[in-house]
Motif scaffolding. Structure first.
Motif, short mmCIF file in Angstrom:
data_model
loop_
_atom_site.label_atom_id
_atom_site.label_comp_id
_atom_site.label_asym_id
_atom_site.label_seq_id
_atom_site.Cartn_x
_atom_site.Cartn_y
_atom_site.Cartn_z
N ALA A 1 44.13 3.21 16.25
CA ALA A 1 43.71 2.99 17.64
C ALA A 1 44.11 1.59 18.09
CB ALA A 1 42.19 3.14 17.75
N THR A 2 44.73 1.49 19.26
CA THR A 2 45.06 0.19 19.82
C THR A 2 43.92 -0.36 20.67
OG1 THR A 2 46.13 1.25 21.72
CG2 THR A 2 47.53 0.66 19.84
N GLU A 3 43.02 0.50 21.14
CA GLU A 3 41.83 0.08 21.88
C GLU A 3 40.62 0.73 21.22
OE1 GLU A 3 42.89 1.25 25.96
OE2 GLU A 3 43.06 -0.89 26.39
N PRO A 4 40.03 0.06 20.23
CA PRO A 4 38.97 0.69 19.43
C PRO A 4 37.77 1.16 20.22
CG PRO A 4 39.79 -1.30 18.35
CD PRO A 4 40.41 -1.27 19.72
N LEU A 5 37.53 0.57 21.41
CA LEU A 5 36.37 1.00 22.19
C LEU A 5 36.36 2.51 22.42
CD1 LEU A 5 33.90 -0.03 24.03
CD2 LEU A 5 35.47 0.47 25.91
N TRP A 6 37.55 3.09 22.57
CA TRP A 6 37.62 4.51 22.87
C TRP A 6 37.39 5.40 21.65
CZ3 TRP A 6 36.88 4.87 27.67
CH2 TRP A 6 37.48 4.01 28.58
N ALA A 7 37.33 4.80 20.46
CA ALA A 7 37.21 5.61 19.25
C ALA A 7 36.05 5.22 18.35
CB ALA A 7 38.51 5.52 18.44
N ALA A 8 35.69 3.94 18.35
CA ALA A 8 34.72 3.42 17.39
C ALA A 8 33.31 3.93 17.66
CB ALA A 8 34.72 1.90 17.41
N THR A 9 32.49 3.89 16.63
CA THR A 9 31.05 4.12 16.75
C THR A 9 30.33 2.98 16.04
OG1 THR A 9 30.71 5.35 14.69
CG2 THR A 9 31.50 6.60 16.60
N ALA A 10 29.03 3.00 16.13
CA ALA A 10 28.25 1.97 15.44
C ALA A 10 28.50 1.97 13.94
CB ALA A 10 26.77 2.17 15.72
#
Length: 380
Positions: free
Chosen positions: A340-349
């Protein structure tokens, strides 16, 4: 790993954590509220503290650095104050410190169960005798913690249905330099009752009383008129969206893009603790806009990160730069974030690397949570 600014959980009812995955009854907000009141009725300062330690520790594990605790569980079960009238507020502050979390304790004034109706049942726990008594109590709490770098004491208007119009100005003036938060237009019924009783929407009522300023945060703001949106923007107010709770309670999807375009500053909160995952809350703002508008791209990752971090810190009376000082390490090599180049769209806590200075690790938090939630339901 990548360094990520700490999240601000700008709206929390910590005791609602006991309801997660246990209470699904009630087909709307008002039905759910009765189940929530059952939990509120059994908490004392010690049990509230234990539940809050576990919940705030869960927030810390999720990358949250500061919480705005919207606090109205003030007194004993029969409405009588504890020996220390701020015992429950102090329990929450102590819990946040134990978990390593900054806290803005938003002490909520609660005077009525609805327009022209006195508090009933468990609501008596929430209410002070009058607005002056509430103001004196919250001023004492603020005095105790003045100068602390990890505690801000702010004020809250529970809602326009719970604070009579004549009292709104008094609540707004009680702590004139501190954050002021209010539940606003969460439900259509709230709007209808307000208009019937006062001839004004909740936002208009707050504006008329002087309670709508640049230090105000309107929480939810889901069902707004165009005039309401403009008023919030003109005031430069914050608006705290709580997407997972608003979805859980079937509240609706708020006009996030219209509020932003009008000049309001967006923040995010976990509210009822349906989940404690700021990545999920942030993504839900954009996803809600996609569902209602049929378009993608209203909010990019930069804007959502700003709302969820620095803007949230500011809404809680903390220097926004503290979001960077409290930054955490985000793993970029997990099954979710790899590539992912923009982790906000994939990451979780789950992708937050636990800080080395945590008071409680994940396994310890799970033990604390099971014990505290179990103790609550033994009493309900």
């Amino acid at each position: 790993m990548t360094r990520h600014p700490a999240f601000a959980n700008a709206h929390s009812h910590v005791f609602h954590r006991a309801l997660r995955a246990r209470v699904t009854g009630g087909d709307d907000f008002w039905g759910w509220r009765e189940r929530m009141y059952g939990v509120a009725a059994v908490l004392d300062p010690d049990l509230l503290h234990d539940l809050a330690v576990a919940t705030y520790a869960e927030m810390r594990l999720a990358g949250i650095g500061v919480v705005g605790e919207f606090h109205y569980l003030h007194h004993g079960p029969d409405g009588r104050p504890y020996d220390d009238p701020n015992a429950t507020g102090e329990a929450l502050i102590a819990a946040a410190r134990a978990a390593g979390l900054r806290i803005c304790l938003l002490d909520a004034c609660y005077r009525a169960s609805g327009f022209g109706s006195a508090p009933q049942g468990v609501q008596r726990r929430f209410a002070d005798p009058d607005v002056d008594a509430w103001a004196a109590r919250v001023a004492e709490l603020a005095r105790r913690h003045r100068g602390a770098d990890d505690v801000v004491v702010g004020a809250a208007i529970h809602s326009v249905r719970a604070v009579p119009p004549a009292d709104l100005a008094g609540v707004a003036a009680a702590l004139p330099e501190a954050p002021l938060h209010a539940h606003v237009s969460e439900q259509p019924a709230e709007n209808a009752d307000c208009v019937a009783a006062t001839g004004r929407t909740p936002t208009a009522l707050l504006a008329e009383s002087g309670a709508l300023t640049s230090r105000t945060t309107a929480v939810h703001a889901t069902h707004l008129t165009g005039t309401d949106v403009a008023a919030l923007g003109d005031a430069g107010s914050y608006v705290c969206l709580c997407p997972t709770t608003e979805a859980d309670l079937a509240d609706g999807i708020g006009p996030a893009a219209r509020l932003r375009d009008a000049g309001a500053r967006l923040t995010l909160g976990s509210d009822g603790q349906t989940v404690i995952d700021p990545f999920v809350e942030a993504r839900a703002v954009e996803m809600g806009e996609r569902l209602t508008s049929g378009r993608r791209g209203s909010f990019d990752a930069v804007a959502l990160t700003e709302a969820a971090t620095r803007t949230g810190y500011g809404s809680l009376g903390f220097d926004p730069a503290l979001a960077d000082a409290d930054a955490f390490e985000l793993r970029t090599d997990t099954v979710r974030t790899a590539g992912a180049t923009e982790p906000l769209w994939a990451a979780t806590a789950a992708d937050v690397e636990p800080p080395q200075d945590l008071a409680y690790g994940p396994d310890e938090v799970a033990v604390l949570m099971r014990k505290a939630v179990g103790a609550v339901w033994e009493r309900v």
